[in-house]
Enzyme design. Structure first.
Site, PDB file in Angstrom:
ATOM      1  N   TRP A  29       0.855  -1.187   0.000  1.00 16.42           N
ATOM      2  CA  TRP A  29       0.000   0.000   0.000  1.00 16.42           C
ATOM      3  C   TRP A  29       0.891   1.237   0.000  1.00 16.42           C
ATOM      4  O   TRP A  29       1.894   1.287   0.717  1.00 16.42           O
ATOM      5  CB  TRP A  29      -0.873  -0.048   1.249  1.00 16.42           C
ATOM      6  CG  TRP A  29      -1.973   0.969   1.340  1.00 16.42           C
ATOM      7  CD1 TRP A  29      -3.220   0.865   0.805  1.00 16.42           C
ATOM      8  CD2 TRP A  29      -1.942   2.217   2.042  1.00 16.42           C
ATOM      9  NE1 TRP A  29      -3.971   1.976   1.123  1.00 16.42           N
ATOM     10  CE2 TRP A  29      -3.210   2.823   1.877  1.00 16.42           C
ATOM     11  CE3 TRP A  29      -0.968   2.898   2.783  1.00 16.42           C
ATOM     12  CZ2 TRP A  29      -3.540   4.064   2.426  1.00 16.42           C
ATOM     13  CZ3 TRP A  29      -1.281   4.131   3.331  1.00 16.42           C
ATOM     14  CH2 TRP A  29      -2.551   4.700   3.151  1.00 16.42           C
ATOM     15  N   HIS A 103      -7.500   3.422   2.509  1.00 16.95           N
ATOM     16  CA  HIS A 103      -7.913   3.485   1.108  1.00 16.95           C
ATOM     17  C   HIS A 103      -7.760   4.888   0.535  1.00 16.95           C
ATOM     18  O   HIS A 103      -8.080   5.882   1.183  1.00 16.95           O
ATOM     19  CB  HIS A 103      -9.367   3.026   0.970  1.00 16.95           C
ATOM     20  CG  HIS A 103      -9.845   2.975  -0.452  1.00 16.95           C
ATOM     21  ND1 HIS A 103      -9.202   2.222  -1.424  1.00 16.95           N
ATOM     22  CD2 HIS A 103     -10.888   3.586  -1.086  1.00 16.95           C
ATOM     23  CE1 HIS A 103      -9.836   2.376  -2.582  1.00 16.95           C
ATOM     24  NE2 HIS A 103     -10.857   3.207  -2.400  1.00 16.95           N
ATOM     25  N   TRP A 104      -7.262   4.952  -0.712  1.00 16.02           N
ATOM     26  CA  TRP A 104      -7.143   6.195  -1.462  1.00 16.02           C
ATOM     27  C   TRP A 104      -8.187   6.241  -2.574  1.00 16.02           C
ATOM     28  O   TRP A 104      -8.470   5.226  -3.207  1.00 16.02           O
ATOM     29  CB  TRP A 104      -5.766   6.284  -2.137  1.00 16.02           C
ATOM     30  CG  TRP A 104      -4.587   6.405  -1.237  1.00 16.02           C
ATOM     31  CD1 TRP A 104      -3.677   5.422  -0.943  1.00 16.02           C
ATOM     32  CD2 TRP A 104      -4.143   7.567  -0.547  1.00 16.02           C
ATOM     33  NE1 TRP A 104      -2.707   5.898  -0.108  1.00 16.02           N
ATOM     34  CE2 TRP A 104      -2.972   7.221   0.152  1.00 16.02           C
ATOM     35  CE3 TRP A 104      -4.638   8.876  -0.443  1.00 16.02           C
ATOM     36  CZ2 TRP A 104      -2.275   8.147   0.941  1.00 16.02           C
ATOM     37  CZ3 TRP A 104      -3.955   9.787   0.341  1.00 16.02           C
ATOM     38  CH2 TRP A 104      -2.787   9.413   1.021  1.00 16.02           C
ATOM     39  N   ASP A 120     -13.075   6.061  -7.733  1.00 16.11           N
ATOM     40  CA  ASP A 120     -12.762   5.130  -6.648  1.00 16.11           C
ATOM     41  C   ASP A 120     -12.510   3.751  -7.244  1.00 16.11           C
ATOM     42  O   ASP A 120     -13.403   3.151  -7.847  1.00 16.11           O
ATOM     43  CB  ASP A 120     -13.928   5.087  -5.654  1.00 16.11           C
ATOM     44  CG  ASP A 120     -13.578   4.394  -4.351  1.00 16.11           C
ATOM     45  OD1 ASP A 120     -12.688   3.511  -4.355  1.00 16.11           O
ATOM     46  OD2 ASP A 120     -14.192   4.719  -3.325  1.00 16.11           O
ATOM     47  N   CYS A 162      -4.696   0.855  -4.449  1.00 13.48           N
ATOM     48  CA  CYS A 162      -5.525   2.055  -4.580  1.00 13.48           C
ATOM     49  C   CYS A 162      -4.685   3.306  -4.823  1.00 13.48           C
ATOM     50  O   CYS A 162      -5.057   4.175  -5.625  1.00 13.48           O
ATOM     51  CB  CYS A 162      -6.410   2.246  -3.350  1.00 13.48           C
ATOM     52  SG  CYS A 162      -5.530   2.190  -1.769  1.00 13.48           S
TER      53      CYS A 162
END
Length: 212
Positions: A29, A103-104, A120, A162
């Site tokens: 991540w 989360h991005w 998204d 993400c």
């Protein structure tokens, strides 16, 4: 100076340490520092002559969630945000003022289209966060009547990409609006672009004098 985690690259307002760069080597991540570096690169190199685009670093976006109205107005006025046709917010689901989150996603204001577009890569998991930010800033940006529009976009194939999707989407959209002046009609991002991006970022860091 942190000898155990030396600096890989200082670039404008971003600073990458070796631990940050290591995130690009494996299935990891991405943190604020990697996204902030890429936004600095877009601002100061790739799109430095395009004053229609304004890339807001993720740590600034995070702070904006918790600023009072006077602080927020000062920030936006200082950077002439009220005159920018396109503003990019790298958005985290973090509910605290310090770094974190899981989360991005990407929120893009298109002033010509009077719309905040939300991209998204993991369903609609960041929708509530993006709407909350939009409602906080739209009045100060002179966009009180702007609409919120979730956009169909390439979905991540795992639980950690993400940030890579946000980086790829930001670059993809910036190139598109630079030519066409609108987001409507944006083609879907190609998976090969996402798959190659970690290696591309490592090459970029090396080209700017960093170490990987």
């Amino acid at each position: 100076m942190n000898k155990a985690d030396p600096i890989s690259l200082s670039f404008h307002d971003s600073c990458l340490r070796m631990s940050d760069v290591q995130l690009l080597h494996g299935p990891r991540w991405l943190n604020d520092q990697i996204l902030s570096f890429f936004y600095e690169y877009l601002s100061h190199v790739k799109y430095k002559n395009n004053h229609d685009l304004y890339f807001i670093a993720p740590e600034v976006t995070q702070c904006m969630k918790y600023m009072d109205d006077s602080e927020l107005a000062l920030l936006l006025n200082k950077n002439n945000a009220v005159y920018k046709p396109f503003i990019f917010f790298a958005l985290n689901d973090n509910g605290a003022t310090e770094e974190g989150g899981t989360h991005w996603s990407l929120l893009v204001l298109s002033r010509p289209e009077q719309t905040f577009f939300h991209f998204d890569s993991y369903g609609n998991s960041n929708t509530a966060t993006s709407i909350k930010l939009m409602n906080k800033v739209k009045g100060m940006l002179g966009m009180r009547m702007a609409q919120f529009r979730p956009m169909r976009c390439l979905q991540q194939a795992n639980g950690y990409d993400c940030g890579i999707h946000v980086i790829c989407m930001t670059d993809h959209i910036a190139g598109y609006v630079s030519h066409l002046g609108m987001i409507e009609g944006l083609p879907i991002l190609h998976f090969d672009t996402v798959r190659a991006k970690r290696a591309d970022l490592l090459k970029l860091i090396l080209s700017l004098g960093g170490s990987c």
